[in-house]
Each structure stands twice: as structure tokens, then as C-alpha cells.
Design an enzyme around this catalytic site. Structure first.
Site, PDB file in Angstrom:
ATOM      1  N   ARG A 274       2.418  40.269  26.352  1.00  0.00           N
ATOM      2  CA  ARG A 274       3.254  40.290  25.162  1.00  0.00           C
ATOM      3  C   ARG A 274       3.431  41.746  24.725  1.00  0.00           C
ATOM      4  NH1 ARG A 274      -0.008  38.131  20.735  1.00  0.00           N
ATOM      5  NH2 ARG A 274      -0.141  40.277  20.033  1.00  0.00           N
ATOM      6  N   HIS A 278       2.553  39.816  17.818  1.00  0.00           N
ATOM      7  CA  HIS A 278       2.604  38.357  17.830  1.00  0.00           C
ATOM      8  C   HIS A 278       3.884  37.853  17.157  1.00  0.00           C
ATOM      9  CE1 HIS A 278       1.297  34.211  17.599  1.00  0.00           C
ATOM     10  NE2 HIS A 278       1.420  34.229  16.295  1.00  0.00           N
ATOM     11  N   TYR A 287      -5.738  45.469  17.170  1.00  0.00           N
ATOM     12  CA  TYR A 287      -6.588  44.840  18.185  1.00  0.00           C
ATOM     13  C   TYR A 287      -6.264  45.251  19.623  1.00  0.00           C
ATOM     14  CZ  TYR A 287      -2.570  41.604  18.119  1.00  0.00           C
ATOM     15  OH  TYR A 287      -1.305  41.060  18.131  1.00  0.00           O
TER      16      TYR A 287
END
Length: 379
Positions: A274, A278, A287
Site C-alpha cells: 500500500r 490507509h 508506523y
């Protein structure tokens, strides 16, 4: 009688299966390959259909532009949220192209591009994400189930539809898409178990993009791969490079053909990444590091396919420009139509909820109608 209650030396008690016990399925043929299957950059690429590769390329370019435009619409306040599939376009496009018109696609919330590649109007694909009118399209007309926001709940639905089609004698396959985070949900396990027991004509495509929002895969499972989970249910597991559009198309195509001829379900793990956060509401820098993202940029699905097409003399500047122009035309149309304020009818809240409205809903609808009429008279 428990082991502790057995006479004599309980430690010597060794229960054995009854004589009829045996392996229901030989596990060896169900195991995925040790490495993800690839086509581009291998000898297998020479056998790939040039027309298919060019179509995949055009759809990838259009998909990348679609993702960019949809993300821009969130910044302009025209979309409430958008889960981008940038970097995962090979999975999205391949999933749409392997299906025949009579088949069904069961997408997750991140799979708007798969729906668009299957032929859904881009505006209809985004209608739900702008907070407007139910699903935004007629699922039965397009053979695309509603975009599913709850994790993995579309998977049992796909199994049910596929099983029902088989019982009716319909030549239909369901392809259900889910992220790696969805494999941690109970719905995932229930769907796979029912699909295998019933030998339902359904294909499960797991897009392993590395993170369930901020949770890396290593904190979700200790399995060798997500594809290995298939063996426990009695179906084949396949591992594929999710950024290799030709490989994903081939593996999905084989699984769909197997399901259609009565071979049962397949679990496919596509290893991808990805590239964006998100959603537009997420800060991915909390993160993961930029160096990790940059490493994956070198494995971009568009670049991989461009390299193959160029080396084979199938892609020149004119074809590149044609693909880019078509993508830009789509983006301009999407931008113009999404910038128009939708005409909203509050009474739509009560439409298409039940085939026949309950008494409570009729009462609520009457109350809202009265309030709207009073508001109109007050003006």
C-alpha cells in the site's frame, strides 16, 4: 470416564483414532509454492498474450490516475474518505478482467478500482464514500456486491451466492477480495470452511499490502504465508507477486476456471504494498519509514509492465500517450461530475431497506415527511 478415572496407569493411556479415521485430503498438492509466482521478468513472459498485456497496462495507468483523482477529491471536500489502492492496481485490474459477465465480484472498501475496471461508473463507485445514497449502484445489474466496509463480512456472502448458483446449475463464479487484516476476522475462517466443505465455486483473493491500518502482518499471524491457511480448510493455496499484473491475472484465471468446472475454491495471496496511507485520515509515517516505501516504488506494477512491454517492442511513445490521455479524460469527467452538488432526498433513507417496510419504518417515514412539509411551508 476421564483419563484420570481410568484404572491402572493413566500415564500409559494412549488414545488412538477410530479405525475409520483417515486424511480427508492429501495436503501436499494444496501447499503454495515457497516463492510468489511471477511472470514479468521471467522466461514465462515470452508466452504472455501481447493484447492482454497492453490491456492490463492501459487499465493500470487509468487506475493510477483514478486513485490520484479520488484522493484529490477528499482534499477538496467532495469525498468523505478514500482508501487508495495505489501500488495495488495489478490486483484490482486483474480481478476485474478474469471474470466473465455472469460472474460476481465481492469487493472490500479498498476495491473501488476493481469495480471501475469491471465497468462500473467511477462516480457510482465513489457515491458511498461521499456519504450519498446507499451503495451507489445496483449490485445485481453490475454483478458487483456492495463495497464492504466491515472487514471480511463479504466473504460468507460470496460463498453463499456461489453455493446457491451451483445448486441452481448456474455457471457462475464468485471472486471475493479481502485485505490481510481481514484474514484475522472470524468471517474469513467461516467463509473458507463452508466454501471448502460445499466445494463452492468461489475464489478468495487476499491482497497482502503489509499493514492492517498500522498493524504489520507479523503481528497478525505466525503462518509461513497467508496462502498456507488454505491447507487447513482443504483447498489449494497460491502465492503470487501482487505487483506483477500478468502473474496475478494468470493465477486468478486458473482459479476461476478450476472453480467453474467444479474443482472448488482457491485461496490466493497476492503480495503487494500500500503506497499511500490507509485512508486520507491516516498518518502512515507513524508506523513505517519512507525508505520502505521507496524500496517498493522500485517494484511499481506499472513500471514492471512498462519494462516488459518496451523490451518486447509492444509499447512506444504513442501508446504511452494514448493510455495517459484516456486516463486523464476519465479523471476530468470524474472531477467535473463529483464537483456537482448531489440532489438529496431525505426520504431515500427508507428506500431499499426492506422489500416491505416494517410498521416502525412507516411510522418514522411519515414523521419525517411531515417535518419536511412543515419546513417547506415555513419557507
Amino acid at each position: 470416564m476421564t483419563v484420570q478415572e481410568l484404572p491402572g496407569d493413566a500415564a500409559a493411556y494412549r488414545p488412538t483414532p477410530p479405525p475409520a479415521w483417515q486424511h480427508r485430503t492429501d495436503p501436499a498438492p494444496l501447499l503454495p509454492d515457497p516463492e510468489p509466482f511471477r511472470v514479468l521478468g521471467t522466461k514465462a513472459a515470452a508466452a504472455a498474450d501481447p493484447e492482454l498485456l497492453l490491456r492490463l497496462y492501459a487499465e493500470l495507468v487509468r487506475g493510477r490516475r483514478y486513485n490520484a483523482q479520488a484522493t484529490a477529491l477528499t482534499k477538496q471536500g467532495r469525498l468523505a474518505v478514500y482508501p487508495s489502492s495505489t501500488g495495488q492496481e495489478a490486483c484490482e485490474v486483474a480481478a476485474a478482467l478474469v471474470l466473465q459477465e455472469r460472474d460476481w465480484l465481492f469487493p472490500s472498501y479498498r476495491d473501488t478500482l476493481a469495480a471501475v475496471a469491471r465497468g462500473l461508473d467511477p462516480v457510482q463507485a465513489l457515491t458511498l464514500l461521499r456519504g450519498d445514497w446507499h451503495t451507489g449502484y445496483d449490485p445485481h445489474e453490475h454483478r458487483i456486491a456492495p463495497l464492504c466496509t466491515p472487514l471480511a463480512t463479504q466473504l460468507p456472502h460470496a460463498v453463499g451466492l456461489a453455493h446457491a448458483a451451483r445448486l441452481k446449475g448456474d455457471d457462475v463464479v464468485a471472486l471475493a477480495m479481502v485485505g490481510d487484516g481481514g484474514t484475522s476476522e472470524g468471517d474469513f475462517h467461516e467463509a473458507l470452511n463452508f466454501a471448502a466443505v460445499w466445494q463452492a465455486p468461489v475464489v478468495f483473493l487476499v491482497q497482502n499490502n503489509g499493514f492492517a491500518i498500522s498493524v504489520p502482518l507479523a503481528k497478525q499471524t505466525a503462518a509461513p504465508s497467508l496462502a498456507h491457511k488454505a491447507v487447513g480448510y482443504g483447498m489449494p493455496g497460491r502465492l503470487v507477486d501482487g505487483n506483477d499484473a500478468a502473474a496475478v491475472h494468470q493465477v486468478l484465471g486458473e482459479a476461476v476456471a478450476r472453480a467453474r468446472r467444479g474443482g472448488g475454491p482457491t485461496l490466493i495471496e497476492a503480495v503487494t504494498y500500500r503506497m499511500d496511507a490507509h485512508t486520507n485520515a491516516d498518518d502512515a509515517t507513524r508506523y513505517r519509514g519512507e525508505s520502505e516505501v521507496e524500496t517498493w516504488r522500485g517494484h511499481d506494477p506499472i513500471l514492471l509492465l512498462e519494462r516488459e512491454l518496451t523490451e518486447r517492442g509492444l509499447l512506444d511513445d504513442d501508446r504511452r500517450k494514448a493510455a495517459a490521455d484516456a486516463a486523464e479524460t476519465m479523471a476530468a469527467d470524474l472531477r467535473e461530475r463529483m464537483n456537482a452538488d448531489p440532489v438529496l432526498d431525505p426520504m431515500d433513507l427508507f428506500a431499499h431497506v426492506f422489500e416491505e417496510q416494517t410498521g416502525q419504518l412507516r411510522e418514522q417515514a411519515a414523521q419525517l415527511r411531515a417535518e419536511l412539509e412543515a419546513e417547506g411551508e415555513a419557507r
